[in-house]
Write a protein that holds these residues in place. Structure first.
Motif, PDB file in Angstrom:
ATOM      1  N   THR A 258       1.028  -1.552   0.036  1.00  0.00           N
ATOM      2  CA  THR A 258      -0.229  -0.304  -0.102  1.00  0.00           C
ATOM      3  C   THR A 258       0.989   1.528  -0.156  1.00  0.00           C
ATOM      4  OG1 THR A 258      -1.578  -1.328   1.557  1.00  0.00           O
ATOM      5  CG2 THR A 258      -1.825   1.453   1.321  1.00  0.00           C
ATOM      6  N   THR A 357      -2.276   4.484  -3.610  1.00  0.00           N
ATOM      7  CA  THR A 357      -3.942   5.101  -2.603  1.00  0.00           C
ATOM      8  C   THR A 357      -3.858   6.427  -2.386  1.00  0.00           C
ATOM      9  OG1 THR A 357      -3.544   4.731  -0.208  1.00  0.00           O
ATOM     10  CG2 THR A 357      -4.630   3.382  -1.907  1.00  0.00           C
ATOM     11  N   GLU A 360      -8.453   9.388   1.538  1.00  0.00           N
ATOM     12  CA  GLU A 360      -9.985   8.858   1.134  1.00  0.00           C
ATOM     13  C   GLU A 360     -10.671  10.444   1.771  1.00  0.00           C
ATOM     14  OE1 GLU A 360     -13.615   6.688   3.510  1.00  0.00           O
ATOM     15  OE2 GLU A 360     -11.627   5.309   2.845  1.00  0.00           O
ATOM     16  N   ARG A 438     -19.268   5.254   0.126  1.00  0.00           N
ATOM     17  CA  ARG A 438     -18.285   4.235  -0.961  1.00  0.00           C
ATOM     18  C   ARG A 438     -18.505   2.804  -0.746  1.00  0.00           C
ATOM     19  NH1 ARG A 438     -14.014   7.312  -2.264  1.00  0.00           N
ATOM     20  NH2 ARG A 438     -13.618   8.934  -1.582  1.00  0.00           N
ATOM     21  N   THR A 444     -11.608   2.464  -1.279  1.00  0.00           N
ATOM     22  CA  THR A 444     -10.054   2.758  -1.946  1.00  0.00           C
ATOM     23  C   THR A 444      -9.176   1.601  -0.642  1.00  0.00           C
ATOM     24  OG1 THR A 444     -10.329   4.231   0.374  1.00  0.00           O
ATOM     25  CG2 THR A 444     -10.451   5.470  -1.184  1.00  0.00           C
ATOM     26  N   THR A 445      -9.966   1.125  -0.423  1.00  0.00           N
ATOM     27  CA  THR A 445      -8.714  -0.080   0.275  1.00  0.00           C
ATOM     28  C   THR A 445      -8.090  -1.069  -0.235  1.00  0.00           C
ATOM     29  OG1 THR A 445     -10.240   0.285   2.526  1.00  0.00           O
ATOM     30  CG2 THR A 445      -8.783  -1.360   2.281  1.00  0.00           C
ATOM     31  N   HIS A 452     -10.374  -2.136  -4.917  1.00  0.00           N
ATOM     32  CA  HIS A 452     -10.067  -0.583  -5.813  1.00  0.00           C
ATOM     33  C   HIS A 452      -9.960   0.254  -6.886  1.00  0.00           C
ATOM     34  CE1 HIS A 452      -7.135  -2.716  -4.766  1.00  0.00           C
ATOM     35  NE2 HIS A 452      -6.009  -2.501  -4.667  1.00  0.00           N
ATOM     36  N   HIS A 457     -14.850   2.123 -10.950  1.00  0.00           N
ATOM     37  CA  HIS A 457     -14.592   2.827  -9.444  1.00  0.00           C
ATOM     38  C   HIS A 457     -14.829   3.588  -9.970  1.00  0.00           C
ATOM     39  CE1 HIS A 457     -12.143   4.694  -6.460  1.00  0.00           C
ATOM     40  NE2 HIS A 457     -12.035   3.377  -5.802  1.00  0.00           N
ATOM     41  N   GLU A 459     -16.133   8.428  -7.465  1.00  0.00           N
ATOM     42  CA  GLU A 459     -16.018   9.160  -6.570  1.00  0.00           C
ATOM     43  C   GLU A 459     -17.399   8.611  -5.942  1.00  0.00           C
ATOM     44  OE1 GLU A 459     -14.066  10.940  -4.062  1.00  0.00           O
ATOM     45  OE2 GLU A 459     -13.186   9.494  -4.481  1.00  0.00           O
ATOM     46  N   SER A 493     -14.765   8.278   6.857  1.00  0.00           N
ATOM     47  CA  SER A 493     -13.370   7.443   5.726  1.00  0.00           C
ATOM     48  C   SER A 493     -14.444   6.344   6.657  1.00  0.00           C
ATOM     49  CB  SER A 493     -12.278   7.146   6.355  1.00  0.00           C
ATOM     50  OG  SER A 493     -12.446   6.725   8.097  1.00  0.00           O
ATOM     51  N   SER A 495     -15.257   1.894   5.118  1.00  0.00           N
ATOM     52  CA  SER A 495     -15.049   0.991   4.095  1.00  0.00           C
ATOM     53  C   SER A 495     -15.640  -0.247   4.519  1.00  0.00           C
ATOM     54  CB  SER A 495     -12.950   1.221   4.540  1.00  0.00           C
ATOM     55  OG  SER A 495     -12.633  -0.222   3.645  1.00  0.00           O
TER      56      SER A 495
END
Length: 555
Positions: A258, A357, A360, A438, A444-445, A452, A457, A459, A493, A495
């Motif tokens: 990451t 990434t 977020e 999301r 985004t993870t 991701h 994909h 926003e 955030s 996820s």
């Protein structure tokens, strides 16, 4: 079974109960259904001499359209109808049925407008009978009933009236997709190389902490427009620009996969004579084959349109000792050793398996105020939030569903839900507010399934159309467009894999009520529509079945 044990359990009926409790044997004589209590839908089939029984025969105890009791919002051209039966005795079977569909709940009364009457159909089917009448009209509610005949030719009473309501036609959407701006793509790590201390190789590196430094010199007079840095390390790291910490990756398994990124425009602008990038990286012990490395790339755009960059590789210096102010500009690293270049990005044991990434963005809030100038006879909200939405009208939540709408391949199908919001509206000023999540759409993870990186994909974004019908036949429509306002919400955030961070201090009080001051919010921009076909959601929404409350909270 010699007596009727089925009971009318339509209270609290839903399609999950129907599917769990119903057993159908279409096209076969004998039992055609079981009640949810397990009772056979049975009844006498007549005396041996053929004369009819005097007791009641089959009766319809439950009905469903698309396995729901009533269905609000469907775009199916031929909805499927089903029913459950009960009778006294045993061995009963259905031999025929008749379905009638009207456009009101009064059956064949003086106001009834029958749109389809199947007539008596010789069949023992009770599940999945398709509507067989003329084309169904959008935005229209249809009521239906069924009655059946048993083997003795006895006819049941008509079932209780149930209904379904058609959703918007394909050309009925006036709304546009709106939502959060797409974040700039973070810089990749292409061109950078993995570095570590002298003597290290791409397959093995000394354990412990290493400190690294390098400087990017800009041309005299250059004015920084934007600066972004991306980095990762095997195993973990903290990165500084112009003496300020801008990135931190804690220790975790395969954390190098990451990449982290940060906007460092302010730090770059404040630099004098060169932008210093410094990093503390750690290679943790424990592996028999234990590579270690730092990978970083700084991109600086200047007002003259040029791009300048600093990448890990030749020219970086390193040490294994901690020294005061080592990360700050002005520190003398002349006695540090040159860093060893292990492998360009894409090679070595790491390959090209780093995902960079972007930070977020918080979950957006969108709102719109509007005026209802007449009495409301009915109102429907058609809504799709990608990936999830929670809507409020005049401060009251719309529905009790969660994680809605359902997940699909958004390049193939995008689902929307329909809500009856008649009771939430009032004459005069009103407001609608929607929070977006999301889900998989804006994931985004990093994850092994690469959600991701999915081709669809994007926003979070919203499509909503509120239609308000008035007694005089007119309609008020409130659709998503650039008149809506948007801001960052308290969910900082979210996820499906990493959980949610919620800052209650950021929650604007009364944001979905009329009169709220949204002058500090910005206009919502129109966003690209997903590629999939828009369809009314055909399944039950997810609901909360239990809540686990903490016994104690400690700081």
């Amino acid at each position: 079974m010699t007596e009727e044990s089925a009971v009318d359990t339509t209270e609290g009926w839903n399609r999950r109960v129907f599917l769990r409790g119903t057993v159908a044997t279409a096209g076969a004589a004998g039992v055609t259904a079981l009640t949810t209590g397990g009772a056979v839908a049975a009844g006498g089939s007549g005396r041996a001499d053929g004369s009819p029984e005097t007791e009641a025969g089959l009766r319809v105890v439950r009905t469903g359209v698309e396995y729901a009791e009533n269905l609000l919002g469907t775009d199916l051209e031929l909805p499927r109808l089903s029913w459950e039966l009960a009778a006294p005795g045993h061995g009963a079977r259905q031999t025929a049925y008749q379905v009638r569909v009207t456009r009101d709940s009064g059956g064949r009364g003086s106001r009834g407008r029958t749109v389809w009457d199947s007539g008596k159909v010789a069949s023992d089917r009770t599940v999945g009978i398709p509507y067989g009448g003329p084309a169904l009209r959008p935005r229209t509610r249809y009521h239906w009933q069924v009655r059946v005949w048993d083997a003795a030719g006895r006819r049941s009473p008509w079932s209780q009236t149930r209904w379904w309501e058609m959703a918007l036609p394909d050309d009925g959407w006036l709304a546009s997709w709106i939502g959060a701006e797409e974040l700039p793509a973070p810089p990749s790590l292409e061109g950078a190389s993995w570095i570590w201390s002298p003597g290290a190789t791409s397959s093995d590196a000394p354990e412990g902490e290493r400190r690294f430094r390098a400087t990017l010199a800009l041309p005299a007079g250059a004015v920084v427009k934007r600066a972004v840095v991306s980095a990762t390390a095997d195993d973990d790291f903290t990165l500084y620009v112009h003496g300020q910490q801008v990135l931190h990756a804690p220790q975790q398994t395969d954390g190098w996969r990451t990449g982290r990124t940060a906007d460092v425009t302010e730090q770059a602008r404040s630099a004098d004579g060169g932008i210093v990038v410094a990093a503390l990286a750690t290679n943790r012990p424990g592996a028999s084959v234990n590579p270690g490395g730092l990978l970083a790339r700084l991109l600086v755009e200047t007002e003259d349109g040029r791009t300048h960059e600093l990448r890990t590789g030749d020219g970086w210096r390193t040490t294994d000792t901690a020294q005061e102010g080592w990360e700050r500009p002005g520190f003398d690293d002349g006695d540090w050793a040159p860093a060893a270049v292990l492998a360009p990005y894409g090679e070595g044991p790491w390959g090209g398996n780093v995902t960079v990434t972007a930070p977020e963005a918080p979950a957006p809030l969108l709102r719109r105020s509007f005026t209802v100038r007449g009495r409301v006879s009915r109102a429907r909200l058609h809504i799709s939030g990608l990936a999830y939405y929670e809507a409020e009208i005049n401060g009251r939540r719309v529905g009790d569903q969660v994680l809605d709408p359902g997940f699909t391949d958004y390049d193939e199908t995008v689902l929307y839900a329909v809500h009856d919001v008649t009771e939430l509206l009032r004459r005069g000023e009103n407001a609608i507010g929607v929070a977006l999540g999301r889900g998989f759409y804006g994931m985004t993870t990093p994850n092994v399934w690469n959600w991701h990186r999915a081709p669809w994909h994007g926003e979070p974004r919203l499509l909503a159309q509120l239609e308000i019908d008035h007694p005089d036949g007119t309609r008020t429509t409130v659709a998503t467009d650039t008149r809506w306002r948007i801001t960052e919400g308290p969910t900082r955030s979210n996820s499906l894999y990493a959980g949610e961070t919620y800052d209650a201090r950021q929650a604007p009080e009364g944001w979905s009520r009329p009169g709220f001051d949204d002058s500090g919010w910005r206009p919502a921009g129109v966003r690209e529509a997903p590629g999939g076909t828009l369809r009314a959601q055909p399944h039950d929404p997810i609901g909360i079945v239990d809540t686990v409350r903490p016994k104690a909270i400690e700081e």
